[in-house]
Enzyme design. Structure first.
Site, PDB file in Angstrom:
ATOM      1  N   LYS A 295     -12.909  -9.272  -0.177  1.00 13.14           N
ATOM      2  CA  LYS A 295     -12.498  -8.561   1.033  1.00 13.14           C
ATOM      3  C   LYS A 295     -13.015  -9.217   2.306  1.00 13.14           C
ATOM      4  CE  LYS A 295     -11.610  -3.813  -0.468  1.00 13.14           C
ATOM      5  NZ  LYS A 295     -11.900  -2.403  -0.199  1.00 13.14           N
TER       6      LYS A 295
ATOM      7  N   LYS B  44      -3.952  -8.158  -8.678  1.00 13.79           N
ATOM      8  CA  LYS B  44      -3.830  -6.746  -9.038  1.00 13.79           C
ATOM      9  C   LYS B  44      -2.908  -6.028  -8.047  1.00 13.79           C
ATOM     10  CE  LYS B  44      -7.264  -4.226  -6.524  1.00 13.79           C
ATOM     11  NZ  LYS B  44      -8.249  -3.204  -6.390  1.00 13.79           N
TER      12      LYS B  44
ATOM     13  N   LYS C 208      -2.642  -1.263  -2.787  1.00 19.71           N
ATOM     14  CA  LYS C 208      -1.953  -0.577  -1.692  1.00 19.71           C
ATOM     15  C   LYS C 208      -2.093  -1.331  -0.383  1.00 19.71           C
ATOM     16  CE  LYS C 208      -5.902   2.559  -1.312  1.00 19.71           C
ATOM     17  NZ  LYS C 208      -6.494   3.686  -1.979  1.00 19.71           N
TER      18      LYS C 208
HETATM   19  P1  AMP Z   1      -8.980   2.327  -4.344  1.00 21.83           P
HETATM   20  O1  AMP Z   1      -7.528   2.349  -4.036  1.00 21.83           O
HETATM   21  O2  AMP Z   1      -9.569   0.956  -4.204  1.00 21.83           O
HETATM   22  O3  AMP Z   1      -9.771   3.400  -3.678  1.00 21.83           O
HETATM   23  O4  AMP Z   1      -9.067   2.622  -5.913  1.00 21.83           O
HETATM   24  C1  AMP Z   1      -9.021   3.902  -6.453  1.00 21.83           C
HETATM   25  C2  AMP Z   1      -9.062   3.835  -7.959  1.00 21.83           C
HETATM   26  O5  AMP Z   1      -7.876   3.235  -8.477  1.00 21.83           O
HETATM   27  C3  AMP Z   1     -10.221   3.002  -8.501  1.00 21.83           C
HETATM   28  O6  AMP Z   1     -10.706   3.629  -9.674  1.00 21.83           O
HETATM   29  C4  AMP Z   1      -9.580   1.699  -8.842  1.00 21.83           C
HETATM   30  O7  AMP Z   1     -10.266   1.020  -9.858  1.00 21.83           O
HETATM   31  C5  AMP Z   1      -8.203   2.146  -9.322  1.00 21.83           C
HETATM   32  N1  AMP Z   1      -7.206   1.081  -9.130  1.00 21.83           N
HETATM   33  C6  AMP Z   1      -6.851   0.513  -7.957  1.00 21.83           C
HETATM   34  N2  AMP Z   1      -5.906  -0.432  -8.140  1.00 21.83           N
HETATM   35  C7  AMP Z   1      -5.662  -0.469  -9.486  1.00 21.83           C
HETATM   36  C8  AMP Z   1      -4.791  -1.245 -10.317  1.00 21.83           C
HETATM   37  N3  AMP Z   1      -3.982  -2.187  -9.808  1.00 21.83           N
HETATM   38  N4  AMP Z   1      -4.808  -1.006 -11.648  1.00 21.83           N
HETATM   39  C9  AMP Z   1      -5.609  -0.060 -12.167  1.00 21.83           C
HETATM   40  N5  AMP Z   1      -6.446   0.684 -11.453  1.00 21.83           N
HETATM   41  C10 AMP Z   1      -6.489   0.498 -10.118  1.00 21.83           C
END
Ligand code: AMP
Ligand code: TRP
Length: 329
Positions: A113, A194, A197
């Protein structure tokens, strides 16, 4: 016997994707029936990178609505906003003074990041200490997250053990709960990356709130691999294997079953059916979300959730302060 405590959080930083859903949220919904769960909208984490104030406010409330729309029952689990419970920021600071500069610098998410950014906040660097605080405040046993959070969980465990060793038993050392399958959903445009968003290309992800036609278009444009076979082989066929994972998770089918189902059919029919499976899987969530977002139900859930969370963590924070040698107020 005491029920296992579960804690997880998601950042209110925009459109949640089916990666968030399959990797994290779907497990939250399942776990609420067997554990004592807290699900948090981590707005303090979101401000580690710049946020538009009005957008942050809206995204935070929207995320709470999405938790409920996805099936989290506020009568079973505690849903709240991180900044409503000041103990998170307090313990976050204390754990910054337990974590080492060197170990924070080894976090791959920080390295990713901060790479090629002109401005990197100190908060982005110390972010895992705040995440550790979120978890340890509630004596959490299990943390359901996607694969990308594994390293942060290991650091949380190290911090908990270090604190316990120095000051006596204080924190439960939590275990990660990472789905064997779907813990890392990949981008539709590049199966090496990966699904995120924050991807600058909206074609790379399917948002949980994407309209059916948008979902169909994104899936029809998703990259595939050479040959025409719907076969699960993450090394040789990463793009198709990722699409199959999504299909399998929405239908509760194994990869073998998916292979059999599409044997001899090629990518065209597979993608068409996949789009419908995703559209059908998301549509009840989207419908419930639209009902919730205009009502005051969400605000009431968040008010009660914060109150409950405050009560649940007060004892641990007081214990920490006392052990550190703070004069009790
Ligand atoms: P965040 O959007 O970074 O706050 O992530 C929220 C949750 O979603 C966390 O547990 C991440 O590990 C999971 N997560 C985010 N992106 C992915 C992805 N591409 N595949 C699986 N889990 C994800
Ligand atoms: N860091 C997590 C992410 O970006 C979000 C998060 C913050 C979290 N605090 C947490 C996840 C506590 C699990 C437990 O995805």
């Amino acid at each position: 016997m005491m029920m296992t405590r579960v804690f997880s959080g998601i950042q209110p930083s925009g459109n949640l994707t089916i990666g968030n859903y399959l990797g994290a949220m779907k497990n939250f919904v399942r776990l609420q029936h067997e554990a004592d769960c807290l699900f948090c909208v981590v707005d303090l984490h979101a401000i580690t990178v710049p946020q538009e104030p009005e957008a942050l406010r809206e995204n935070s409330r929207n995320l709470a609505a999405l938790y409920i729309a996805a099936g989290i029952d506020p009568d079973k689990a505690t849903v709240f906003i991180q900044s409503h419970v000041t103990a998170h920021a307090e313990l976050g600071w204390i754990l910054q003074c337990i974590a080492y500069y060197g170990e924070l610098g080894r976090m791959t998410q920080f390295k990713d990041k901060s790479a090629q950014k002109e401005v990197v906040t100190a908060g982005l660097f110390t972010y895992p200490a705040l995440m550790a605080a979120d978890i340890l405040l509630y004596q959490t046993g299990l943390v359901p997250v996607g694969e990308d959070q594994k390293q942060h969980l290991e650091l949380t465990r190290d911090i908990a053990e270090r604190f316990n060793n120095r000051f006596g038993q204080t924190f439960v050392v939590p275990e990660p709960y990472i789905p064997k399958f779907g813990g890392r959903i990949m981008s539709l445009e590049n199966p090496e990356k990966k699904m995120s968003k924050s991807d600058e290309s909206a074609g790379a992800y399917i948002a949980m709130l994407d309209e059916p036609d948008v979902i169909r278009k994104k899936i029809s444009r998703a990259v595939t691999d050479s040959d025409r076979e719907v076969r699960y082989d993450p090394d040789a066929k990463p793009a198709v294997s990722n699409l199959m994972t999504i299909y399998g998770m929405f239908t509760d089918m194994t990869m073998e079953q998916v292979e059999k189902h599409f044997a001899g059919q090629g990518y065209g029919p597979f993608k068409k059916e996949l789009a419908e499976v995703v559209v059908d899987g998301l549509s009840p969530i989207q419908q419930r979300y639209r009902e919730l977002i205009g009502s005051s139900e969400v605000d009431e859930v968040l008010r009660k959730g914060a109150q409950k969370a405050r009560e649940m963590c007060a004892g641990t924070l007081a214990d920490v302060k006392s052990k550190l040698g703070f004069v009790l107020a």
